[in-house]
Design a protein around this motif. Structure first.
Motif, PDB file in Angstrom:
ATOM      1  N   LYS A 107       0.900   3.880   6.482  1.00  0.00           N
ATOM      2  CA  LYS A 107       1.186   3.455   5.116  1.00  0.00           C
ATOM      3  C   LYS A 107       1.651   4.654   4.272  1.00  0.00           C
ATOM      4  O   LYS A 107       1.116   4.941   3.218  1.00  0.00           O
ATOM      5  CB  LYS A 107      -0.044   2.819   4.471  1.00  0.00           C
ATOM      6  CG  LYS A 107      -0.686   1.724   5.304  1.00  0.00           C
ATOM      7  CD  LYS A 107      -0.102   0.374   5.080  1.00  0.00           C
ATOM      8  CE  LYS A 107      -0.970  -0.442   4.145  1.00  0.00           C
ATOM      9  NZ  LYS A 107      -0.455  -1.802   3.977  1.00  0.00           N
ATOM     10  N   ASP A 108       2.634   5.359   4.814  1.00  0.00           N
ATOM     11  CA  ASP A 108       3.135   6.553   4.158  1.00  0.00           C
ATOM     12  C   ASP A 108       4.591   6.741   4.570  1.00  0.00           C
ATOM     13  O   ASP A 108       5.067   6.106   5.507  1.00  0.00           O
ATOM     14  CB  ASP A 108       2.293   7.767   4.573  1.00  0.00           C
ATOM     15  CG  ASP A 108       2.265   8.844   3.515  1.00  0.00           C
ATOM     16  OD1 ASP A 108       1.424   9.755   3.613  1.00  0.00           O
ATOM     17  OD2 ASP A 108       3.101   8.796   2.572  1.00  0.00           O
ATOM     18  N   THR A 109       5.297   7.619   3.867  1.00  0.00           N
ATOM     19  CA  THR A 109       6.705   7.823   4.196  1.00  0.00           C
ATOM     20  C   THR A 109       6.874   9.013   5.128  1.00  0.00           C
ATOM     21  O   THR A 109       6.041   9.929   5.135  1.00  0.00           O
ATOM     22  CB  THR A 109       7.531   8.100   2.923  1.00  0.00           C
ATOM     23  OG1 THR A 109       7.061   9.324   2.349  1.00  0.00           O
ATOM     24  CG2 THR A 109       7.390   6.969   1.931  1.00  0.00           C
ATOM     25  N   MET A 129       5.328   6.881  13.063  1.00  0.00           N
ATOM     26  CA  MET A 129       5.203   6.375  11.706  1.00  0.00           C
ATOM     27  C   MET A 129       4.884   4.894  11.694  1.00  0.00           C
ATOM     28  O   MET A 129       5.548   4.096  12.353  1.00  0.00           O
ATOM     29  CB  MET A 129       6.519   6.590  10.936  1.00  0.00           C
ATOM     30  CG  MET A 129       6.782   8.017  10.505  1.00  0.00           C
ATOM     31  SD  MET A 129       5.448   8.745   9.537  1.00  0.00           S
ATOM     32  CE  MET A 129       5.310   7.598   8.179  1.00  0.00           C
ATOM     33  N   GLU A 131       4.820   2.918   8.626  1.00  0.00           N
ATOM     34  CA  GLU A 131       4.996   2.919   7.175  1.00  0.00           C
ATOM     35  C   GLU A 131       4.376   1.707   6.503  1.00  0.00           C
ATOM     36  O   GLU A 131       3.851   1.805   5.395  1.00  0.00           O
ATOM     37  CB  GLU A 131       6.491   2.957   6.839  1.00  0.00           C
ATOM     38  CG  GLU A 131       6.903   4.202   6.102  1.00  0.00           C
ATOM     39  CD  GLU A 131       8.391   4.255   5.815  1.00  0.00           C
ATOM     40  OE1 GLU A 131       8.735   4.236   4.631  1.00  0.00           O
ATOM     41  OE2 GLU A 131       9.184   4.313   6.778  1.00  0.00           O
ATOM     42  N   HIS A 132       4.472   0.534   7.151  1.00  0.00           N
ATOM     43  CA  HIS A 132       4.057  -0.699   6.486  1.00  0.00           C
ATOM     44  C   HIS A 132       2.800  -1.315   7.076  1.00  0.00           C
ATOM     45  O   HIS A 132       2.469  -2.446   6.775  1.00  0.00           O
ATOM     46  CB  HIS A 132       5.213  -1.712   6.521  1.00  0.00           C
ATOM     47  CG  HIS A 132       6.477  -1.152   5.943  1.00  0.00           C
ATOM     48  ND1 HIS A 132       6.611  -0.860   4.609  1.00  0.00           N
ATOM     49  CD2 HIS A 132       7.628  -0.790   6.531  1.00  0.00           C
ATOM     50  CE1 HIS A 132       7.822  -0.355   4.391  1.00  0.00           C
ATOM     51  NE2 HIS A 132       8.449  -0.299   5.544  1.00  0.00           N
TER      52      HIS A 132
END
Lengths: 188, 132
Positions: A107-109, A129, A131-132
């Protein structure tokens, strides 16, 4: 001593103490304090996932890439304060045991995670990653940081939700790791 | 007839462009109701006394999304619950299942009430309670 009806007045008090004892034994039991949640994935295969790599988003991290070797998986984020707290310990753990650590930025870029690793240092063999949060329920993630020890056949040996501490590593992780090494050495 | 053509074609064009608003709308009430029903039964593993319906936590958000996706893919409520229990444990259900390990949890309050009543009866004697 003859028990007569008058002695019954002590019954509620006695019952209360018995009940309090029951509650206390539950609260103070070791399994009740060392992990946030019971970890039902332990003993089962880590679910398959596919997440894009941080350095090469067109390539993917998949558990099948790790077969044949025990690994640590660490889920973290740049906005996660406890992750920063455990970072040094995690790095030391990787160095001491030589177990490869695979990181999942949750949950990060990519930009934030890259900056985080530049600032804090990078203890990870590779980083993927999420991200969501597509892998959240798949892997039973309840928050960050979360760390798992995966055996060479993909079985989850240990799963811990929360920042690592010296106590957790010593009292929880090492016994599991040592037992695993002993049994797999015996099996060879 | 000729002079009305621009107006009529504009009206038809407008109607055509409005299609997505009612025809193409993918809101599925039945699905939403089933999803909301499940949300209310599942515990947010972060703020542990809330259901994932009410919780603002990131994990709850992911759970809601995955539940909705799985329902849309045809999974049953039971299958979804089993999927989550396999990863988070029985604890993820707000109402713990009735199993030997939870009999104590479920029946203790009733049992204690009965014991309490039993003590009162034994202490005062049924006769006295009746006469009062």
């Amino acid at each position: 001593m003859n028990f007569n009806r008058n002695h019954l007045r002590f019954a509620p008090l006695l019952l209360f103490f018995l009940f309090a004892m029951l509650i206390a034994s539950g609260l103070l039991s070791p399994s009740g304090t060392s992990t946030r949640l019971s970890q039902p994935l332990v003993g089962n295969k880590l679910p398959e996932f596919t997440l894009p790599r941080l350095d090469k988003p067109s390539e993917y991290m998949m558990p099948t890439q790790w077969k044949g070797q025990a690994v640590l998986v660490n889920v973290f984020a740049s906005w996660c304060e406890p992750c920063k707290l455990e970072h040094a310990l995690l790095t030391e753990l990787g160095n001491k045991t030589q177990i490869p650590i695979h990181g999942i930025g949750w949950k990060d870029t990519p930009a934030n995670i890259s900056a985080y690793l530049r600032n804090m240092g990078n203890p990870y063999r590779d980083v993927a990653m999420d991200e969501h949060g597509t892998s959240t329920t798949l892997l039973g993630i309840s928050g960050v940081p979360e760390t798992m020890l995966i055996g060479r056949d993909g079985t989850v040996l240990w799963k811990y939700a929360g920042p690592l501490s010296a106590d957790i590593i010593q009292d929880d992780l090492y016994p599991v790791w040592n037992r695993y090494n002993a049994t797999s050495a015996a099996a060879r | 007839m000729r002079r009305q053509l621009p107006l009529v074609s504009t009206l038809f064009l407008t109607l055509f462009l409005m299609f997505p608003a009612y025809g193409g709308n993918t809101y599925d009430r039945a699905l939403e109701e089933r999803a909301q029903g499940l949300y209310a039964e599942l515990r947010c593993v972060v703020c542990q006394s809330e259901s994932i319906a009410d919780s603002p936590a990131a994990v709850a958000q992911d759970m809601r999304r995955d539940i909705r996706t799985r329902l849309a893919q045809g999974e049953s409520e039971d299958e979804i619950k089993r999927y989550l229990i396999a990863r988070y444990g029985d604890f993820v259900l707000l109402k713990p299942p009735l199993s030997p390990s939870t009999y104590l949890l479920w029946f203790a309050p009733v049992v204690m009430l009965l014991i309490g009543i039993g003590i009162i009866i034994a202490y005062f004697g049924l006769g006295r309670i009746y006469r009062r």
